[in-house]
Design an enzyme around this catalytic site. Sequence first.
Site, short mmCIF file in Angstrom:
data_model
loop_
_atom_site.label_atom_id
_atom_site.label_comp_id
_atom_site.label_asym_id
_atom_site.label_seq_id
_atom_site.Cartn_x
_atom_site.Cartn_y
_atom_site.Cartn_z
CE LYS A 177 141.57 71.31 -5.20
NZ LYS A 177 140.96 72.10 -4.36
N GLY A 228 132.94 67.81 -9.52
CA GLY A 228 132.76 69.02 -8.98
C GLY A 228 131.77 70.01 -10.39
CB SER A 229 131.51 72.97 -11.19
OG SER A 229 132.63 73.41 -11.93
CD GLU A 231 130.01 74.95 -16.05
OE1 GLU A 231 130.22 74.76 -14.97
OE2 GLU A 231 129.17 75.14 -16.70
CD GLU A 250 131.06 60.25 -10.69
OE1 GLU A 250 130.12 60.27 -10.46
OE2 GLU A 250 131.33 59.28 -11.38
CB CYS A 284 125.67 66.24 -7.67
SG CYS A 284 125.88 64.23 -6.59
CD GLU A 381 124.75 71.36 -10.40
OE1 GLU A 381 125.75 71.83 -10.31
OE2 GLU A 381 124.96 70.03 -9.75
P1 NAD Z 1 134.26 73.39 -8.19
O1 NAD Z 1 134.27 72.23 -9.36
O2 NAD Z 1 134.20 74.67 -7.86
O3 NAD Z 1 135.48 72.43 -7.44
C1 NAD Z 1 135.37 71.20 -6.67
C2 NAD Z 1 136.91 70.55 -6.88
O4 NAD Z 1 137.34 71.17 -7.77
C3 NAD Z 1 137.23 71.57 -5.87
O5 NAD Z 1 138.06 71.14 -5.13
C4 NAD Z 1 138.19 73.15 -6.40
O6 NAD Z 1 139.36 73.72 -5.51
C5 NAD Z 1 139.00 72.14 -7.16
N1 NAD Z 1 139.16 72.67 -9.27
C6 NAD Z 1 138.69 74.20 -9.20
N2 NAD Z 1 138.63 74.70 -10.60
C7 NAD Z 1 139.74 73.24 -10.54
C8 NAD Z 1 140.63 72.92 -12.18
N3 NAD Z 1 139.97 73.58 -13.18
N4 NAD Z 1 140.92 72.25 -11.99
C9 NAD Z 1 141.04 71.40 -11.52
N5 NAD Z 1 140.07 71.21 -10.02
C10 NAD Z 1 139.65 72.87 -9.61
O7 NAD Z 1 132.70 72.33 -7.83
P2 NAD Z 1 132.11 72.94 -6.56
O8 NAD Z 1 131.38 74.31 -6.52
O9 NAD Z 1 133.25 71.95 -5.30
O10 NAD Z 1 131.15 71.37 -6.37
C11 NAD Z 1 129.54 72.03 -6.72
C12 NAD Z 1 129.20 71.54 -8.25
O11 NAD Z 1 130.12 69.93 -7.51
C13 NAD Z 1 127.85 70.80 -8.09
O12 NAD Z 1 127.84 71.33 -10.16
C14 NAD Z 1 127.86 69.31 -8.49
O13 NAD Z 1 126.24 68.79 -8.57
C15 NAD Z 1 129.11 68.65 -8.52
N6 NAD Z 1 128.86 67.05 -7.81
C16 NAD Z 1 128.90 66.58 -8.27
C17 NAD Z 1 129.29 65.01 -7.50
C18 NAD Z 1 129.15 63.77 -8.80
O14 NAD Z 1 129.06 62.95 -8.25
N7 NAD Z 1 128.25 64.02 -10.04
C19 NAD Z 1 128.83 65.07 -6.38
C20 NAD Z 1 129.04 66.50 -5.75
C21 NAD Z 1 128.81 67.46 -5.81
#
Ligand code: NAD
Length: 479
Positions: A177, A228-229, A231, A250, A284, A381
């Site tokens: 997804k 993702g984030s 949170e 990650e 990230c 961040e």
């Molecule tokens: P996000 O956490 O808002 O969303 C990431 C994904 O998770 C999306 O597909 C979203 O729809 C889904 N999602 C959101 N809430 C969820 C939940 N409660 N349960 C399951 N899925 C959920 O992050 P974003 O704003 O899309 O991306 C930016 C963040 O990602 C930044 O903090 C960045 O540092 C991090 N990131 C980390 C890496 C790494 O390898 N460590 C790489 C790229 C980005």
Amino acid sequence: MPVHPATDIRTDFTLLIDGAAIGAPHSLDVINPATGQVFARCPAAGRVELDRAVEGARRAFPGWRDMSFADRAERIRGLCQSLKQHQDELAHLLTMEQGKPLSQAKDEITRAATQSEGLTRIPIVPQVIEDNDQRRIELQWFPLGVAGIITPWNAPINLAAGPLTSALYTGNCVVLKPSPYTPLCTLKLGEIAREHFPRGVVNVLAGGDDLGRWMTEHPGIDKVGFTGSVEAGKQVMAAAAKTLKRVTLELGGNDAAIVLDDVDPKAIAPKLFFASFVNSGQVCMAIKRIYAHERVYDALCAALADEARKAKVGSGLEPDTQLGPIQNREQYDRVLGILEDTKRSGGRILAGGEVPATDGYFVPPTIVADIDEHSRLVREEQFGPIVPVLKFSDEDDALRRANDTRYGLSGSVWSSNPERAAALASRLEVGTAWVNHHRATSATVPFGGAKESGIGRVYSEMGLKAYLEPRVVSVLKSS
Ligand code: NAD
């Protein structure tokens, strides 16, 4: 929401469920961040589509699990070949939905293919722990079942490719997804994957955060590979606990670069600038704080400000663009909030800082000196093109400040004496510490976060084994 004639909007996207390319009753509008306008619409999966995808994946699992590593690798390499063949078309779509310059979109696709191919060359073999006249003890590895892979919007293809390949190569089936902000390239990846894998092995569903939540709660999913984030990562882990799903998380970072007193500021400024501002800081492992020794501080600030003033900001489709827009409105507003806070808290803006009035989400590269260590720009961040340069006089103090964060993704130390820098780098509380470079990953090197930047590692044998369960087989040779 701007109104468009239907013909303006691309709609040639489908979900991939149990081998079929299908639509759904709901849809997602996708915005081009360079214009702020909707340019495409794709189907969005609900619970019904998720259930069908999981059922398809579970049905496909035994057959896929029982194939050899070599056969699975061959199919993944076929996918990588197709990715390269579709590079131009995918890169254009990636720039439209994500915003990054076309050349960087092409790089992302090359990187995804190369790293995936690299992963399929890592052998996973049973380990003989003991073998004597009495008994033989072997450690084997078997796949978990169905992996749910959830990705963010900053590098949708590359961040899908690593976990997707890791799950598939090790014998798992996948429900993938992407972020609702950037679903299109991933759906196209699904279309391409359909030609290479048996029915049900790969499923691709676009959808919102709710779909991600349903995946993390779904009893038919055994493992979540989440990028993702912080949170959302915490919510993923809490939801996964209910069925004891395995997780790889990650998450975000607040990477520090520590610049020692013996560098040539002009020589390293372009490297520091690129590692901070590539993809407009939406990486990230971008450098998000620069700690510079007082002896080189002013010269480095000036050189970084020169780089920022030279950088061409614009639509990623323009050939000379180096920095594209912020990917989405919410993140743009967040970055503007951090910029406001930076100005309020007395940060000295050396370049950038003035946001143009356009419909696109553009923020110029902004270098900030003399900022309060407790400001949002230093503590949070920022995930955008604003970077603070902070002064130090004592290396231990720089290290303490670099480590004084809940994040622990990566960091770097810069010096003309690599050994001296490596000694300091070894004290960074991070998953990766680079010396004289920043933001380098490869298929054979584990990558991931310490502290709240994540759990587990991607890439390498370590990352592959995160999609496998260890099994000890202990055989007594006499009955
Ligand atoms: P996000 O956490 O808002 O969303 C990431 C994904 O998770 C999306 O597909 C979203 O729809 C889904 N999602 C959101 N809430 C969820 C939940 N409660 N349960 C399951 N899925 C959920 O992050 P974003 O704003 O899309 O991306 C930016 C963040 O990602 C930044 O903090 C960045 O540092 C991090 N990131 C980390 C890496 C790494 O390898 N460590 C790489 C790229 C980005």
